[in-house]
Scaffold this motif. Sequence first.
Motif, short mmCIF file in Angstrom:
data_model
loop_
_atom_site.label_atom_id
_atom_site.label_comp_id
_atom_site.label_asym_id
_atom_site.label_seq_id
_atom_site.Cartn_x
_atom_site.Cartn_y
_atom_site.Cartn_z
N LEU A 84 0.88 -1.17 0.00
CA LEU A 84 0.00 0.00 0.00
C LEU A 84 0.91 1.21 0.00
O LEU A 84 1.77 1.35 0.88
CB LEU A 84 -0.89 0.03 1.24
CG LEU A 84 -1.94 -1.09 1.36
CD1 LEU A 84 -1.36 -2.28 2.12
CD2 LEU A 84 -3.17 -0.58 2.07
N GLN A 85 0.75 2.09 -0.98
CA GLN A 85 1.67 3.20 -1.13
C GLN A 85 0.94 4.46 -1.55
O GLN A 85 0.02 4.41 -2.37
CB GLN A 85 2.75 2.84 -2.16
CG GLN A 85 3.86 3.86 -2.28
CD GLN A 85 5.05 3.28 -3.03
OE1 GLN A 85 5.68 2.34 -2.58
NE2 GLN A 85 5.33 3.83 -4.19
N ALA A 86 1.33 5.59 -0.99
CA ALA A 86 0.72 6.87 -1.33
C ALA A 86 1.80 7.93 -1.49
O ALA A 86 2.75 7.98 -0.70
CB ALA A 86 -0.27 7.30 -0.24
N ASP A 87 1.63 8.76 -2.52
CA ASP A 87 2.60 9.82 -2.77
C ASP A 87 2.08 11.19 -2.36
O ASP A 87 2.64 12.21 -2.73
CB ASP A 87 2.98 9.84 -4.25
CG ASP A 87 1.79 10.09 -5.17
OD1 ASP A 87 0.67 10.36 -4.67
OD2 ASP A 87 1.96 10.02 -6.40
N GLY A 88 1.00 11.20 -1.57
CA GLY A 88 0.39 12.45 -1.15
C GLY A 88 -0.85 12.80 -1.94
O GLY A 88 -1.68 13.59 -1.49
N VAL A 93 -2.67 0.23 -4.24
CA VAL A 93 -2.60 -1.08 -3.60
C VAL A 93 -2.14 -2.08 -4.66
O VAL A 93 -2.77 -2.22 -5.70
CB VAL A 93 -3.98 -1.51 -3.05
CG1 VAL A 93 -3.88 -2.90 -2.43
CG2 VAL A 93 -4.50 -0.51 -2.03
N TYR A 94 -1.04 -2.75 -4.38
CA TYR A 94 -0.47 -3.71 -5.33
C TYR A 94 -0.44 -5.09 -4.71
O TYR A 94 0.15 -5.32 -3.66
CB TYR A 94 0.94 -3.30 -5.73
CG TYR A 94 1.66 -4.34 -6.57
CD1 TYR A 94 1.11 -4.79 -7.77
CD2 TYR A 94 2.88 -4.87 -6.15
CE1 TYR A 94 1.76 -5.75 -8.53
CE2 TYR A 94 3.54 -5.82 -6.92
CZ TYR A 94 2.97 -6.26 -8.11
OH TYR A 94 3.61 -7.21 -8.87
N ASP A 95 -1.11 -6.02 -5.36
CA ASP A 95 -1.12 -7.42 -4.95
C ASP A 95 -0.19 -8.18 -5.90
O ASP A 95 -0.49 -8.33 -7.08
CB ASP A 95 -2.54 -7.99 -5.01
CG ASP A 95 -2.64 -9.37 -4.38
OD1 ASP A 95 -1.83 -10.25 -4.75
OD2 ASP A 95 -3.53 -9.57 -3.53
N ASN A 99 -0.79 -9.82 -9.46
CA ASN A 99 -0.20 -8.83 -10.36
C ASN A 99 -1.26 -7.78 -10.74
O ASN A 99 -1.48 -7.47 -11.91
CB ASN A 99 0.37 -9.48 -11.63
CG ASN A 99 1.37 -8.57 -12.34
OD1 ASN A 99 1.96 -7.68 -11.72
ND2 ASN A 99 1.56 -8.78 -13.63
N GLN A 100 -1.88 -7.25 -9.69
CA GLN A 100 -2.99 -6.31 -9.86
C GLN A 100 -2.72 -5.02 -9.07
O GLN A 100 -2.30 -5.08 -7.91
CB GLN A 100 -4.29 -6.94 -9.39
CG GLN A 100 -5.50 -6.06 -9.59
CD GLN A 100 -6.78 -6.79 -9.18
OE1 GLN A 100 -6.84 -7.85 -8.77
NE2 GLN A 100 -7.83 -6.25 -9.26
N LYS A 202 5.40 -4.70 -15.09
CA LYS A 202 5.07 -5.10 -16.45
C LYS A 202 3.96 -6.13 -16.44
O LYS A 202 4.00 -7.11 -15.69
CB LYS A 202 6.31 -5.67 -17.13
CG LYS A 202 6.09 -6.04 -18.59
CD LYS A 202 7.38 -6.55 -19.23
CE LYS A 202 7.16 -6.92 -20.69
NZ LYS A 202 8.42 -7.42 -21.31
N GLY A 203 2.94 -5.89 -17.24
CA GLY A 203 1.84 -6.84 -17.40
C GLY A 203 0.78 -6.77 -16.33
O GLY A 203 -0.20 -7.53 -16.37
N ALA A 204 0.93 -5.87 -15.37
CA ALA A 204 -0.05 -5.79 -14.27
C ALA A 204 -1.37 -5.19 -14.72
O ALA A 204 -1.39 -4.29 -15.58
CB ALA A 204 0.52 -4.97 -13.13
N ASP A 205 -2.47 -5.70 -14.19
CA ASP A 205 -3.78 -5.10 -14.42
C ASP A 205 -3.92 -3.89 -13.52
O ASP A 205 -3.61 -3.95 -12.33
CB ASP A 205 -4.89 -6.12 -14.10
CG ASP A 205 -4.90 -7.29 -15.05
OD1 ASP A 205 -4.59 -7.08 -16.24
OD2 ASP A 205 -5.22 -8.40 -14.60
#
Length: 209
Positions: A84-88, A93-95, A99-100, A202-205
Motif C-alpha cells: 500500500l503506497q501513497a505519494d500524497g 494497492v499492489y497485490d 499482479n494487480q 510489467k503486465g499488471a492489471d
Amino acid sequence: MRYKLVAALLGGMLLAAGVQAAALDQLKTFVTTVKSAKGEFVQRQVKTGQDGATRVTGTSSGTFIFARPGKFSWHYTKPYEQLLQADGQTLVVYDKDLNQVTERKLDNALGSSPAAILFGSNDLEKNFTLKEGAVKDGIEWLELTPKSKDTQFERIAIGFKGGGLEGMELRDTFGNVTLLTFSAIQKNPSLSANQFRFQVPKGADVLKQ
C-alpha cells in the motif's frame, strides 16, 4: 481485510489515573516532531469467541516508511507480498500474487482513518475525540473515536512507551479487532520523494477507483 491498515485488541487493560496527559503528550510530540519514519510491523487479527476468550486468527508482517503529510509505503512481506503506497495524492494497492494494481485519489481519505494518526497532519483533534486509555506492560494508551460517521472504525487506540511508538489497537464497526505492534523504528530518516512513487510492474492489471 487484506487492504486495511487496522489494529485493535481491546480488553484486559486496567485504567490508570494520569494516563491521559502522558499518552496525549506523547501523541502530540509524535505527530509534531516525527516528520518521517521507517520501521517494521506485525499485524494480528483477533477474534473473541462466545466464551469471551480471544484468539489470533491471522498474522502478517512487513516494513513501512512515511513522510508527513500523506506519503507512505506499507509493505507486507509475510505470509504474502502486498504493498500500500501513497505519494500524497494517489493511493496504490499492489497485490503481487494477482499482479494487480488498484489506484484511487487519496483526497481526504486519511481524515478519520488510522492512517491519519501515523501519516497525516497534526490536526487529530479535528477528526477524533481523545480519551484517557490504559497502561499495560508499561505502555500508555490513548483512545481516539472518529468524529465522522462515515468511517468503518468504531474505536482506535495508540500506545507509547518512553516517547516511542509501540502499537495500535482498532475495532471496526463490524466488531473485527486487529493489533499492530511496531519495532526497529527510526525517526526522521532522510527519505526521497521517489521512495513513494509507484512503478506499475510489467503486465499488471490496473484498476482505477
